[in-house]
Design an enzyme around this catalytic site. Structure first.
Site, mmCIF file in Angstrom:
data_model
loop_
_atom_site.group_PDB
_atom_site.id
_atom_site.type_symbol
_atom_site.label_atom_id
_atom_site.label_comp_id
_atom_site.label_asym_id
_atom_site.label_seq_id
_atom_site.Cartn_x
_atom_site.Cartn_y
_atom_site.Cartn_z
ATOM 1 N N TYR A 61 49.300 46.071 39.681
ATOM 2 C CA TYR A 61 48.753 46.085 38.323
ATOM 3 C C TYR A 61 47.234 45.932 38.287
ATOM 4 O O TYR A 61 46.523 46.687 37.623
ATOM 5 C CB TYR A 61 49.414 44.968 37.482
ATOM 6 N N ASP B 298 55.506 47.594 32.627
ATOM 7 C CA ASP B 298 55.300 48.019 31.235
ATOM 8 C C ASP B 298 53.966 48.747 31.061
ATOM 9 O O ASP B 298 53.824 49.590 30.188
ATOM 10 C CB ASP B 298 55.348 46.810 30.307
ATOM 11 N N LYS C 13 62.809 41.840 33.691
ATOM 12 C CA LYS C 13 61.952 41.457 32.568
ATOM 13 C C LYS C 13 61.798 42.666 31.659
ATOM 14 O O LYS C 13 61.303 43.706 32.097
ATOM 15 C CB LYS C 13 60.578 41.049 33.124
#
Lengths: 518, 252
Positions: free
Chosen positions: A260, A295, A367
């Protein structure tokens, strides 16, 4: 429910992910970073700030000449401990005040240095183990409600307001509270000190803030008869230090992704790979569950097109986590409900992806992140989209459920926003609790076809990455259309090659725990 | 001309509105009454507390319906100038060819601490928004998407170094007015660094209006639902006007 998937393709994906990660692991083994070394100091008991509020761990590591730093800060610091007879906290203060220098003790024999460090290493590990058993005892005595575990964020900027918001959210049904960090903290190459009351879009992660929040949530847990978990962010430039602080303050979860920071924060890839490894070794030992950040692939590009990248990233995160000694039950792989609400059958696509992850990673506490990209100022529609997100989560057995806010894209949540969001989730998940067990997916139908396409796309992406190597692939914009070069980005100057005599006592102590897993 | 209007519930001029809010009090019937009085004190009539309940220790939440006697003159509001130049991508490209004769250099960023690039991406990314292509797709634009969390100083530096003609600053999420502070800081810095006059300066975000933009020293502000072509047309027309006013540079 179960969607039919090609198990052989799943095996090939895992094998490709292993081929992708192995060379990076070899690189990691030959390097360390300033943040890894600062985490070592923090675990030994070095804390506080010196002149200009610079944290003592930074002062100590930055004062080390490069050739001694290459041997590991523990070696140099251990020599000073042996010579001065001070405890780490006092030695840190002396060094910060400039009353002595680690270079004064360069001639101390290695055995003496190691011997001086050893009792503090044992004490740190004992403290981490005791925080871990505290959590286990809490979960025994005050068990959580069944998953999906409802997760909300607090983000006022002021830790004391956050505390009020967190306790209120817990009363309204939240099972996990995350304190969003002040925007930009991920790019700070130090961890701020002390309780903080000002932040932007969030509250600084500091050890003192962790303590304040943990105490408040323990009190709420006792009162509510169920353990409320605390989450923060081991991401950015200080992954290992936050992991150390989280272990010491009994955080339960940490956001922690292997890629990320590289892609979305332009942090140097070598820095991130080395940092994520040591932070995950600490997470593994402290029993912390990580949440990965897939995400972000969906919020920055088209969610339908990026679905294979999400799955590929989940495979890569799983590999890196296993190699740091994490168990499946600690690996909260991410996904998000981000398909355009105007798209016909978008809900079916969401179900397909969520169910695919559930079946491919059966033991991972997945998640699930809420819609954000297509949320507008229309709070009524937003609440409705959140309801379908909630339904997807409960029917596909997601574990960690970040509740969507009807006021997403307007402001950081108000107290009542969280309550309305929790009400929404509790209603949907209760009324549809066993829906997923009662339905079957039509063979050859839209959901199954979508799952198959995503898996095939994922395999192709992983193969491409494996064939050129992860670092080269990121340099070639293989993920999220973002191009990052191996020596570019923030924090590269904090990466260094280990000398043959490199010494990191925590890595040595935790490595046996890592062996034999994954 | 003036045209007075009131909120419309189910009858013209009934003035019906809905409100919801939290009070930092433990719920009781007295809390409902407190909510009713609070709304009445705002000048509303016929106040109905439709829902009042405790949401946590020391906090109650209310949904209230009420009527307002206030009215607004909608004709007194100046029309927005920014959407006056409806053109398609092809028309804009042709307009720029003819009137400017080179590519327009445009830089966009989510400024300050905001990490939500959804707005700036909708305008700049090739894919665009609602079937309207983003500026990266335009032949007549060279675009720089600087992404999120760009400090105003860094943005201004980029504008100077890259000879940018048009600047798009985006703010999606606000916390205690941070969006307005960041917009103000950027426009003041542009002024202080002497680049304000040579760029078309635009702000955007869900709470941005053209009136707010003008107050903050911007040439235009684009709010919710803005299409990329609307921004492109405004930039092209404004820049053409600006260049026409400027003395022509002597030929090299």
């Amino acid at each position: 429910m179960e969607v039919s998937i090609d198990r052989a393709a799943v095996d090939r994906c895992r094998e490709a992910a292993a081929r992708i990660v192995a060379p990076v692991e070899a690189f990691i083994g030959r390097h360390s970073t300033v943040s890894v070394e600062r985490a070592v100091l923090r675990l030994l008991g070095v804390d506080g700030v010196g002149a200009d509020d610079v944290p003592v761990p930074n002062l100590v590591v930055d004062a080390l000449p490069a050739e001694r730093r290459a041997g590991g800060v523990a070696r140099a610091f251990g020599a000073a401990l042996a010579e001065t007879g001070l405890a780490p906290a006092q030695l840190g203060a002396e060094l910060a005040a400039g009353r002595c220098r680690l270079d004064d003790f360069a001639a101390t024999p290695e055995a003496a240095a190691r011997g001086a460090v050893a009792p503090y290493v044992d004490a740190a590990l004992a403290r981490v183990r005791s925080r871990r058993s505290e959590r286990d005892a809490w979960l025994q005595r005050r068990p959580q409600l069944p998953p999906p575990l409802l997760y909300v964020i607090v983000a006022s900027g002021n830790i004391y307001e956050d505390r009020t918001a967190a306790v209120a959210a817990a009363q309204a049904g939240a099972q996990i509270v995350a304190v969003i960090r002040s925007t930009g903290q991920s790019l700070l190459d130090f961890v701020p000190f002390g309780p903080t009351t000002e932040g932007f879009g969030g509250t600084y992660a500091t050890q003192a803030n962790f303590t304040i929040m943990r105490e408040a949530l323990d009190e709420a847990s006792e009162r509510l008869g169920r353990y409320v978990m605390l989450t923060n962010y081991a991401s950015g430039l200080c992954m290992p230090e936050i992991a150390a602080m989280g272990a010491l303050e009994r955080l339960d979860m940490l956001l922690n992704d292997s890629m990320y920071g590289i892609l979305f924060r332009d942090i140097n890839m070598k820095r991130t790979f080395v940092d994520q490894h040591f932070s995950r070794m600490l997470n593994a030992y402290s029993g912390i569950v990580i949440n990965t950040g897939e995400d972000n692939y969906l919020t920055t590009a088209d969610a339908v097109e990026q679905a294979p990248a999400v799955l590929a990233s989940q495979f890569i995160n799983e590999q890196f986590a296993h190699r740091a000694g994490m168990l499946d039950a600690q690996i909260g792989l991410g996904d998000a409900y981000e398909i355009d609400p105007d798209r016909e059958d978008g809900f079916l696509f969401q179900v397909a992806q969520a169910q695919l992850a559930r079946q491919i990673f059966p033991n991972a506490p997945l998640k699930y992140m809420p819609p954000t990209k297509h949320m507008t100022g229309d709070v009524f529609k937003g609440h409705l989209i959140d309801a379908l997100f909630n339904l997807t989560s409960v029917m596909t057995g997601q574990t960690i459920h970040l509740c969507g806010m009807l006021t997403e894209a307007i402001h950081t949540p108000y107290l009542a926003d969280r309550v309305l969001s929790l009400d929404n989730a509790r209603y949907v998940m209760n009324t549809a609790r066993h829906f997923g067990e009662e339905i079957s997916v039509k063979p050859g139908g839209r959901i199954e076809r979508r799952a198959r396409d995503v898996l095939a796309g994922c395999e192709a992406l992983l193969e491409r990455v494996a064939s050129i190597g992860l670092m080269a692939a990121i340099d070639d914009a293989a993920f999220a259309d973002v191009k990052r070069s191996p020596d570019g980005g923030r924090g590269f100057d904090g990466v260094f090659e280990r000398a043959p005599e490199y010494y990191n006592p925590f890595e040595e102590a935790l490595r046996p725990a890592a062996a034999g897993v994954g | 001309m003036s045209r007075l209007v009131r909120p419309y519930g189910d009858t013209l001029d009934d003035g019906k509105v809905q409100l919801s809010f939290t009070l930092p009090v433990t719920w009781s019937e007295a809390a409902d009454e407190a909510a009713r009085r609070l709304v009445a004190s705002m000048g509303f009539t016929g106040v109905q507390v439709a829902e009042g309940r405790g949401i946590a220790d020391g906090f109650s939440f209310f949904v209230v319906y009420a009527a307002t006697p206030a009215a607004v003159d909608v004709d007194a509001i100046p029309p927005s100038a920014v959407r006056a130049h409806a053109m398609t991508m092809e028309e804009i490209d042709a307009f720029v060819d003819e009137r400017i004769g080179r590519k327009i250099r445009l830089a966009g960023a989510c400024i300050g601490t905001d990490a939500h690039t959804v707005g700036i991406d909708a305008i700049l990314n090739m894919k665009g928004y609602k079937g309207d292509y983003g500026l990266e797709r335009y032949r007549s634009f060279e675009t720089f998407n600087l992404g999120s969390q760009v400090a105003p100083e860094a943005f201004v530096r980029f504008v100077k170094e890259h000879d940018v003609d048009a600047v798009l600053a985006s703010q999606v999420v606000t916390q205690k007015g941070s969006d307005v502070r960041n917009f103000t800081e950027l426009s003041e810095l542009m002024e202080a660094e002497g680049v304000r006059d040579r760029v078309v300066l635009i702000c955007g975000g869900p709470r941005v209006t053209n009136l707010l933009a003008a107050e903050l020293g911007y040439d235009a502000g684009f709010g919710r639902g803005t299409l990329p072509s609307e921004v492109a047309a405004f930039v092209a027309v404004s820049l053409a006007q600006r260049l026409a006013r400027r003395p022509h540079p002597s030929p090299a």
